[in-house]
Motif scaffolding. Structure first.
Motif, mmCIF file in Angstrom:
data_model
loop_
_atom_site.group_PDB
_atom_site.id
_atom_site.type_symbol
_atom_site.label_atom_id
_atom_site.label_comp_id
_atom_site.label_asym_id
_atom_site.label_seq_id
_atom_site.Cartn_x
_atom_site.Cartn_y
_atom_site.Cartn_z
ATOM 1 N N ARG A 1 0.853 -1.195 0.000
ATOM 2 C CA ARG A 1 0.000 0.000 0.000
ATOM 3 C C ARG A 1 0.881 1.234 0.000
ATOM 4 N NH1 ARG A 1 -3.219 2.314 5.189
ATOM 5 N NH2 ARG A 1 -4.187 4.145 4.196
ATOM 6 N N THR A 2 0.696 2.084 -1.005
ATOM 7 C CA THR A 2 1.418 3.347 -1.075
ATOM 8 C C THR A 2 0.508 4.446 -0.558
ATOM 9 O OG1 THR A 2 2.726 2.602 -2.966
ATOM 10 C CG2 THR A 2 2.594 4.965 -2.599
ATOM 11 N N ILE A 3 1.025 5.281 0.330
ATOM 12 C CA ILE A 3 0.199 6.308 0.959
ATOM 13 C C ILE A 3 0.858 7.676 0.818
ATOM 14 C CG2 ILE A 3 -0.903 4.768 2.612
ATOM 15 C CD1 ILE A 3 1.077 5.666 4.701
ATOM 16 N N GLY A 4 0.032 8.687 0.705
ATOM 17 C CA GLY A 4 0.529 10.053 0.617
ATOM 18 C C GLY A 4 -0.088 10.968 1.650
ATOM 19 N N GLU A 5 -1.020 10.444 2.480
ATOM 20 C CA GLU A 5 -1.686 11.256 3.489
ATOM 21 C C GLU A 5 -0.709 11.626 4.599
ATOM 22 O OE1 GLU A 5 -2.617 8.259 2.581
ATOM 23 O OE2 GLU A 5 -4.536 8.433 1.542
ATOM 24 N N ARG A 6 -0.658 12.902 4.926
ATOM 25 C CA ARG A 6 0.305 13.387 5.913
ATOM 26 C C ARG A 6 0.131 12.719 7.276
ATOM 27 N NH1 ARG A 6 3.273 17.919 4.775
ATOM 28 N NH2 ARG A 6 2.823 18.950 2.788
ATOM 29 N N ASP A 7 -1.127 12.542 7.703
ATOM 30 C CA ASP A 7 -1.362 11.953 9.021
ATOM 31 C C ASP A 7 -0.840 10.520 9.084
ATOM 32 O OD1 ASP A 7 -2.521 14.276 9.822
ATOM 33 O OD2 ASP A 7 -4.602 13.557 9.669
ATOM 34 N N ALA A 8 -1.087 9.754 8.017
ATOM 35 C CA ALA A 8 -0.635 8.361 7.990
ATOM 36 C C ALA A 8 0.888 8.282 7.952
ATOM 37 C CB ALA A 8 -1.235 7.639 6.786
ATOM 38 N N ILE A 9 1.508 9.136 7.140
ATOM 39 C CA ILE A 9 2.971 9.148 7.078
ATOM 40 C C ILE A 9 3.541 9.579 8.427
ATOM 41 C CG2 ILE A 9 4.984 10.201 5.983
ATOM 42 C CD1 ILE A 9 3.362 10.442 3.424
ATOM 43 N N GLY A 10 2.873 10.529 9.075
ATOM 44 C CA GLY A 10 3.310 10.957 10.403
ATOM 45 C C GLY A 10 3.303 9.810 11.402
ATOM 46 N N ARG A 11 2.291 8.970 11.325
ATOM 47 C CA ARG A 11 2.234 7.792 12.209
ATOM 48 C C ARG A 11 3.396 6.846 11.919
ATOM 49 N NH1 ARG A 11 -0.145 6.825 16.715
ATOM 50 N NH2 ARG A 11 -0.678 4.686 16.156
#
Length: 274
Positions: free
Chosen positions: A234-244
């Motif tokens: 899963r590739t993610i770009g959401e700041r909150d998810a990357i922050g986690r």
């Protein structure tokens, strides 16, 4: 005056190699681009020109037609296969982001990171996947090796890679394969732009054991991340998810051995494969 042909460097890319070979065979026959198009019977001069200038990708039908026309045994078909994408669809975004990154943070609980794998180690991983074809294995191995080009030259990203000690003990083949992989890992540990740290058993850290992940950073800002999974990552770009993920990564790094002790741990485990 005839137009000067654009110089093609066949080492530049698989597409350049295809264009170079097509032009070489065409000129050996004394044909213009229009003449080659006429010989093929269905291609246009502009299509031939665009492929030779690499403004257009060659297709499988063209590869077969060129092999028949020049009486070659799969030469152009093999060149065409090399031009195809070699990275799984679910990983393309992160692989492209790696090429432009300033920093990369990785964590691997089970295997050596793909950026540091030898070809034999990578091949063993892909070959173990149920239902995969030999052609797919070849494509994925090529793609993995191409990702490692960010380690060459002087302009690549700084990489901080955390690896679980258990991954060092996970066999992927015979002793010779593992020795080669550990020699590569030791070489990587001395790379000026790579920090390799081992999270040891004695840390008793359970954070991140469910999956490997990677965070790509550009100009100090996390841009994109990738989390491995069984069927597709899963590739993610959401700041909150990357922050986690950054919180997880920071926790793991706090449990990791320093760089020199990590190298000593890798050298110690390597003795197992002698």
């Amino acid at each position: 005056m005839a137009n000067k042909l654009k110089v093609i460097n066949p080492e530049e890319s698989p597409r350049a190699r295809f264009a170079y070979e097509m032009r070489r065979h065409r000129l050996n026959m004394g044909w213009s681009q229009a003449a080659l198009a006429a010989q093929l019977g269905w291609a246009s001069q502009s299509a031939i020109g665009n492929i030779e200038t690499m403004h257009r990708a060659p297709g499988e039908a063209l590869a077969h037609a060129l092999d028949r026309l020049f009486d070659l045994d799969g030469h152009f078909l093999e060149l065409w296969r090399d031009t195809r994408p070699h990275t799984p669809d679910f990983y393309k975004d992160i692989a492209q982001a790696e090429q432009k990154a300033n920093e990369i943070h990785t964590w691997n609980p089970l295997l050596i990171d793909g950026l540091f794998q030898t070809e034999s180690y990578a091949r063993a991983i892909f070959e173990d996947e149920p239902g995969i074809t030999p052609e797919e294995v070849d494509q994925f191995v090529i793609g993995r090796m191409r990702r490692q080009t960010i380690l060459t030259g002087s302009q690549g990203p700084m990489i901080v890679s955390l690896i679980n000690e258990g991954a060092l003990h996970q066999p992927a083949g015979d002793d010779a394969l593992m020795r080669d992989q550990f020699d590569r890992l030791i070489e990587i540990a001395h790379h000026p732009r790579v920090t390799l740290q081992v999270v040891p058993y004695e840390s008793k850290s359970l954070v991140g054991l469910l999956s490997a992940f990677e965070i790509v950073i550009k100009r100090g800002t996390p841009q994109i991340a990738h989390i491995d999974a069984m069927l597709a990552g899963r590739t993610i770009g959401e700041r909150d998810a990357i922050g986690r993920l950054l919180l997880y990564w920071g926790s793991l790094r706090s449990a990791a051995l320093p760089r020199r002790q990590s190298l000593a741990k890798i050298e110690e485990v390597r003795k197992r494969w002698t």
